[in-house]
Motif scaffolding. Sequence first.
Motif, PDB file in Angstrom:
ATOM      1  N   LYS A  58       0.829  -1.205   0.000  1.00 58.28           N
ATOM      2  CA  LYS A  58       0.000   0.000   0.000  1.00 58.28           C
ATOM      3  C   LYS A  58       0.868   1.261   0.000  1.00 58.28           C
ATOM      4  CE  LYS A  58      -1.828  -1.083   3.982  1.00 58.28           C
ATOM      5  NZ  LYS A  58      -1.105  -2.324   4.300  1.00 58.28           N
ATOM      6  N   SER A  59       1.797   1.331   0.954  1.00 59.09           N
ATOM      7  CA  SER A  59       2.643   2.520   1.026  1.00 59.09           C
ATOM      8  C   SER A  59       3.463   2.676  -0.247  1.00 59.09           C
ATOM      9  CB  SER A  59       3.583   2.435   2.228  1.00 59.09           C
ATOM     10  OG  SER A  59       2.860   2.397   3.422  1.00 59.09           O
ATOM     11  N   THR A  60       3.947   1.555  -0.746  1.00 66.18           N
ATOM     12  CA  THR A  60       4.740   1.608  -1.970  1.00 66.18           C
ATOM     13  C   THR A  60       3.919   2.232  -3.096  1.00 66.18           C
ATOM     14  OG1 THR A  60       5.910  -0.378  -1.264  1.00 66.18           O
ATOM     15  CG2 THR A  60       6.063   0.216  -3.584  1.00 66.18           C
ATOM     16  N   MET A 114      -2.459  10.245   1.685  1.00 68.16           N
ATOM     17  CA  MET A 114      -2.384  10.100   3.145  1.00 68.16           C
ATOM     18  C   MET A 114      -2.067   8.656   3.524  1.00 68.16           C
ATOM     19  SD  MET A 114      -5.860  12.246   3.947  1.00 68.16           S
ATOM     20  CE  MET A 114      -5.488  12.942   5.549  1.00 68.16           C
ATOM     21  N   ASP A 115      -0.916   8.467   4.190  1.00 67.44           N
ATOM     22  CA  ASP A 115      -0.481   7.115   4.548  1.00 67.44           C
ATOM     23  C   ASP A 115      -0.796   6.864   6.028  1.00 67.44           C
ATOM     24  OD1 ASP A 115       0.621   4.652   4.648  1.00 67.44           O
ATOM     25  OD2 ASP A 115       2.535   5.228   3.740  1.00 67.44           O
ATOM     26  N   GLU A 116      -1.828   6.116   6.282  1.00 68.36           N
ATOM     27  CA  GLU A 116      -2.279   5.831   7.646  1.00 68.36           C
ATOM     28  C   GLU A 116      -2.269   7.096   8.500  1.00 68.36           C
ATOM     29  OE1 GLU A 116      -1.552   2.227   9.287  1.00 68.36           O
ATOM     30  OE2 GLU A 116      -1.032   1.228   7.430  1.00 68.36           O
ATOM     31  N   ILE A 173       2.377  11.708   5.907  1.00 64.46           N
ATOM     32  CA  ILE A 173       3.183  10.506   6.074  1.00 64.46           C
ATOM     33  C   ILE A 173       2.687   9.713   7.281  1.00 64.46           C
ATOM     34  CG2 ILE A 173       4.808  11.762   7.472  1.00 64.46           C
ATOM     35  CD1 ILE A 173       7.036  10.178   6.409  1.00 64.46           C
ATOM     36  N   GLN A 174       2.884   8.406   7.215  1.00 69.12           N
ATOM     37  CA  GLN A 174       2.407   7.512   8.273  1.00 69.12           C
ATOM     38  C   GLN A 174       2.855   7.957   9.673  1.00 69.12           C
ATOM     39  OE1 GLN A 174       2.998   3.432   7.260  1.00 69.12           O
ATOM     40  NE2 GLN A 174       2.159   2.641   9.147  1.00 69.12           N
ATOM     41  N   GLN A 175       4.139   8.325   9.767  1.00 72.95           N
ATOM     42  CA  GLN A 175       4.669   8.674  11.090  1.00 72.95           C
ATOM     43  C   GLN A 175       4.594  10.165  11.356  1.00 72.95           C
ATOM     44  OE1 GLN A 175       6.261   7.415   8.556  1.00 72.95           O
ATOM     45  NE2 GLN A 175       7.031   5.382   9.018  1.00 72.95           N
TER      46      GLN A 175
HETATM   47 MG   LIG Z   1       2.776   1.260   4.951  1.00 70.60          MG
END
Ligand SMILES: [Mg+2]
Lengths: 293, 255, 235, 320, 320
Positions: free
Chosen positions: E41-43, E160-162, E82-84
């Motif tokens: 997914k992130s990729t 939007m990543d998580e 970003i996720q983080q």
């Molecule tokens: Mg990911």
Amino acid sequence: AGDDLSSKDTSSSSSASADQGDLTIASQSFGEAALVAEMYNQLLTKAGYHVDVKLVDSRDAYIGIFPKSVDVVPEYVGGIVNELNARANGDKAKPFEAGDGAQLAADGKQLLDDAGITLLDVSSATDTNAFFVTQKYSDDNGVTKLSDLSGKSVVLAAADDCEGRLDCEAGLSDDYGIKISKLLPLGYASDQTYKSVIDGESQLGETSTTDGTLASQGLVVLEDDQQIQPAQNLVPAVGTQFLSDHPDVADVLNPLMAALTTEKLTELNGRISVDREDPKAVATDFLTSEGLL
Amino acid sequence: MRVFSDTWAYLSAGSSWTGDRGLLHLMLQQLLLTGTALVIALVLGLPLALWLGHLGRGGLLAVNISNVGRAVPTFALLALFVTADFPGTREFGPYGRAGLATLLALALFALPPIITNAYVAVREVPADVKQAADGMGMTGLQKFRRVELPLATPLVLSGIRLALVQVWATATIAALVAGPGLGRVITDGFARNEFGKGIAGAVVVAVVALVLELVAAAAQRALDPVPRAPRRNRDGGMSGGRPSVAASDAESVGA
Amino acid sequence: MTLLAQVATAAQPSCYSRLTNEWFCGQYLHDRRADIVDATVQHLQITVYAVALGIAIAFPLALLARRLPRLETTILGASTALYTIPSLALLPLLVPFTGLEMRTVVIGSALYALTILVRSMLEGLRSVPDDVRESAVGLGYGASRLLLRVELPLALPVMMAGLRVATVSTVALTTVGTLVSYGGLGNLISDGVFTNFRAELMAAAVLCVVLAVVLDLLIVLVQWLLTPWTRGAQA
Amino acid sequence: MIRLAGVGKTYDDGTVAVQSLDLDVEAGELVVLVGPSGCGKSTTLKMINRLIEPTTGSIEIDGRDVTRVDPVKLRRGIGYVIQQVGLFPHQRILTNVMTVPLLYGESKATARARAEELMALVGLDPATYADRFPHQLSGGQRQRVGVARALAADPPVLLMDEPFGAVDPIVRVRLQDEFLRLQRDLGKTVVLVTHDIDEAVKMGDRVAVFAAGGRLAQYATPAELLGRPADDFVADFVGSTRGLRRLAVTPIDPAHLEPLDGVSMGDLGAAIDVSSTLEEALAVLLRDDKAVVGVKQGAQFVGVLTPNGIHRALRASLAD
Amino acid sequence: MIRLAGVGKTYDDGTVAVQSLDLDVEAGELVVLVGPSGCGKSTTLKMINRLIEPTTGSIEIDGRDVTRVDPVKLRRGIGYVIQQVGLFPHQRILTNVMTVPLLYGESKATARARAEELMALVGLDPATYADRFPHQLSGGQRQRVGVARALAADPPVLLMDEPFGAVDPIVRVRLQDEFLRLQRDLGKTVVLVTHDIDEAVKMGDRVAVFAAGGRLAQYATPAELLGRPADDFVADFVGSTRGLRRLAVTPIDPAHLEPLDGVSMGDLGAAIDVSSTLEEALAVLLRDDKAVVGVKQGAQFVGVLTPNGIHRALRASLAD
Ligand SMILES: [Mg+2]
Ligand SMILES: Nc1ncnc2c1ncn2[C@@H]1O[C@H](COP(=O)(O)OP(=O)(O)OP(=O)(O)O)[C@@H](O)[C@H]1O
Ligand SMILES: Nc1ncnc2c1ncn2[C@@H]1O[C@H](COP(=O)(O)OP(=O)(O)OP(=O)(O)O)[C@@H](O)[C@H]1O
Ligand SMILES: [Mg+2]
């Protein structure tokens, strides 16, 4: 220098006489001192001692523990006496200045006794401060002895502690009347000192009377015609207690003192510092040719 | 002990401090020497290390090489430079012949902590922050200037601070080749049996080192872009703060 | 003495004679082999003893600093202050107490190594994840078992990194021991400096670096063997 | 079994993590502590095995005051699963699981046999995983090792701090199911911390809802919690869809089944067992797109459920 | 708007993160990528703004091949969360939000005004939070700053990543709701990554379910996904209670309301609006412990829903 460890090997392999026990020699590590220490080592080893040689950068590294844990030191009369004098009477004490070795040794007798140190026979070989110029300077200005420089202004390249010493800066200016316009603390007989004089940065450089490298660099020593140098004859310094326990040490070292002369020492120094022969080999060579080994 | 009273006597005598060979003059020489060596090391090492950190590779090699460089005895290096046919000025002083040799030797000595910390500092900027910078369209240079450099600053500074104190403490060995600085007081003192003087020199060196350390620590705190939340590891005073040299090497091993 | 023969035939100056004075001279290495080996062995001994002594002193100090945070600044400060004492002064001052022996240099070098060792040990102990420590205590580990079985192994990577830096620095520092007769390769360097003996100086300096690299690699190897769990654990 | 009386914890910096807490856990019971972040759940759990010392009150296990027992000994009798798993990264999986038996002084062989058995129990084949290091396992696998390690000494009491917190929701559900199955066999006394009300309701025999400052807002069975929240805080915490959640904790009551008569086989979806929950009944109903679902006891149909029937059953369950 | 055609990514070490992916995102649409951990997914998301370069296939935005555009320029037109979170720890909150406008070369004053506006939009009072540093904010607040920062340049596209991954479930629900409200006003084209099927179903106009290796298992509206899973993998992923989940995504159809007549006011619980979902209807029904729930349009009752009615409505919704 730096061959203290290997000397142990020599001692074990070449001991011929009866076992005389352990013996520690301490010495400064510069070429001539190391060479003489090596001669002591070889002779004493032959006499049956297990010799341990410690070479250190300066006298103060061993003087505090001699004669407690050091037994024999190849010394210079003026050096040891004045060192003890400074220790006993503070560093402002007036130094002993006698120009004759035996005289100076007698003058310092009390100090030596107090320290528990006995000097053996004084050699005729002597290693005092000497001052050199380039051959060219000597020729151009007709200078061959220090008094020839009287009234002249020179830059002096010398050891760190030269300033204010009677056998160095103070003596040159007070006794000879030389104007020291500047003192460069480049070291005693150090390469920087040579280079400074050769390059003309300074005119006068400090070295020793037994410096074997001068000729090869086109440098000449000026004669100390007014005798500002205290006697620096080679002499073995031995712990008094140790000597009374091992009186034969004197019999071993005194002949060596008799055999050594300033000229021979200078030549040997040259072999070591110019040709870079191994001090051990040079020592053996000399002792053999003098019939001591 | 007499030595200590001698030391005190030497330190409290005004004449010890003034004049051409007085403590003040020598201290100034050594400060000049230290500062210049540090600047040389910074000019040589910092851009390289920061850039490698930005690229994120090649740095471990630089770090390891500069670390092994620590094994070259400064004394030997000094000797090599002095005995080499060195094109120094004839004039003596902090920038004289021996002075210049000392400068080079000290600069090389200062490189490892500077390179190591700078490289690690930039590389260890959190990946999410770097990615956020990329994601919002920063160019490589913008990312470096606005994000990586400010965040790396504290660790970079602690490397410089380490180098500063080490260089200062090591600079005394210039005296072994008749160089400038407070080392002269020490060798001179010991050579002339004036132990009080020798120890006095050492004391001055140590005190100045502590002062430098404290000043550098204060500067480091002042330049930190993020006001620290109270944290487990305090950065203040002598404690040196975050893992610097040690942390970086841990990685070079893992790699 | 076998060297005599060579000396006698030295009609033309060897590459290390003062007249030629080359930086690199194979003849020198050959002629003074024994001296060089002796100096290297001594150097190695001093370095190893010094680092070992340093560890022995640093470890309790690091534990103490961790246990009593109020002492931390003092301990780190003191170890840094030691570092600022010039070796020119420290070694001669030690002699009256320790004698003209190898231990003088060993003690001196160990003191200098403390700065890095204490710091990296502290960092190492701190790098142990809190969750691991908590679960160990929760499972019923007592204090000493926790230290030996959990904290020490996990602190190893960071500690070893400090050890590497300390060892390499000690190799360099040992040379100063020449002041008191035990300087290993430093004895050669000192002689080389005072007699402008370039081949000797260069050989000794290079050997120092070689020695450091070898010791460094050795530590890396030991660490690799001791920490199998870190292998292939790429971030 | 475990009894907390007036327990309080004020940290050195003045934070009151737990005010004055009374809590009883019966032997063999699985109690879940749930509440918003920072409300003192972990603190409470850690006071039980004395990782944190309470500032007031007393804690007893089997009638013995824990403060009178050597903490190291105490902890060996209590399995502890930490939120972040906390496996020893430098030890292989098998060694990790063997830790506590070895601490007890058991022989290596015994500890090993026990560890392998436990690995199998939590679904990790020893042949494959015994010699790996923790970092070579996935998050979910690591969680299982954590549980296995805590069980290794066969402690009567198990404390679990968000034991399924670090994995994604899918694996999480699987781990929850596995642990419930395990617990049915083992019958340990378990205190489990979570901040997920779904997990609390699913796992707990009883659920303790904490409000900030370690105040115990409600302590009840899941059905009661969802059906009769004690106050607004609890009602808010269990959420507006708590009615739906209740489905999951309410069993089918045969009294509310409608007779099978008059339902054509075509209208019936897949049948469910009478031991299922109402949620399962509704899920099947919706999934199969049918109007009724058959309910079986063994092989025997005992009735059908319609949406209205499910609703009635839910309403009735509270009246009991 | 965004079109991926045959896109694949194989990492240097040989890992095939994404095999061969076709995916279209309409302008103004909110598409959710969902799937188990490590499925690519992130990729996929990062290939859209070229943080990762695809190894095969093509990606177009508004008909332009992204590989032909300078990546720096490309990214300035795409907001990225970003996720983080990835806030700049050395900059204050306001400066963080101002970053992108400043990169664009906007004046400080303009950027500042915009940033304050956005902070208010995501529910952070600028007066309180503008001058704080990221570490002085809670996890949820940080997430909001991340969203505000991504919106600052008013990009037409948002990745939007998580974005709600780092907070606890309660705050998470609040953030989701807030973002949905925001999106109704902004109408961005959004691609959102999550591994939480509940979040996917709640947020997405369409949901793309990924299987391992970046295989697109199903791409459909939430209702369709839950009603007609394309295969066993999807069925398993959305879970056995997917029927219940469908309630949440199915609106009330007035055609299935029963007349109000004959229902006593006492039987009626709270009324709900006709725009609610079936889940809300059922939740009210169960919560209030009543048999019927009234449905209003404005102030006007338009009918009632019973459990059976809800069920009928759900069944009918799939037939449309
Ligand atoms: Mg990911
Ligand atoms: N060592 C400590 N010193 C001071 N305050 C602490 C300490 N440990 C925890 N706290 C505080 O005590 C309160 C309760 O903490 P605790 O860890 O028990 O919360 P929790 O319910 O487990 O929360 P979470 O769900 O986030 O894990 C919190 O406000 C926390 O900040
Ligand atoms: N730089 C990389 N080199 C090699 N493999 C990688 C790299 N980055 C990711 N992968 C692998 O590619 C696959 C897909 O990774 P990706 O980050 O896209 O997963 P994801 O669906 O976002 O998972 P998650 O939900 O855990 O974030 C994974 O198997 C991952 O291990
Ligand atoms: Mg907790």
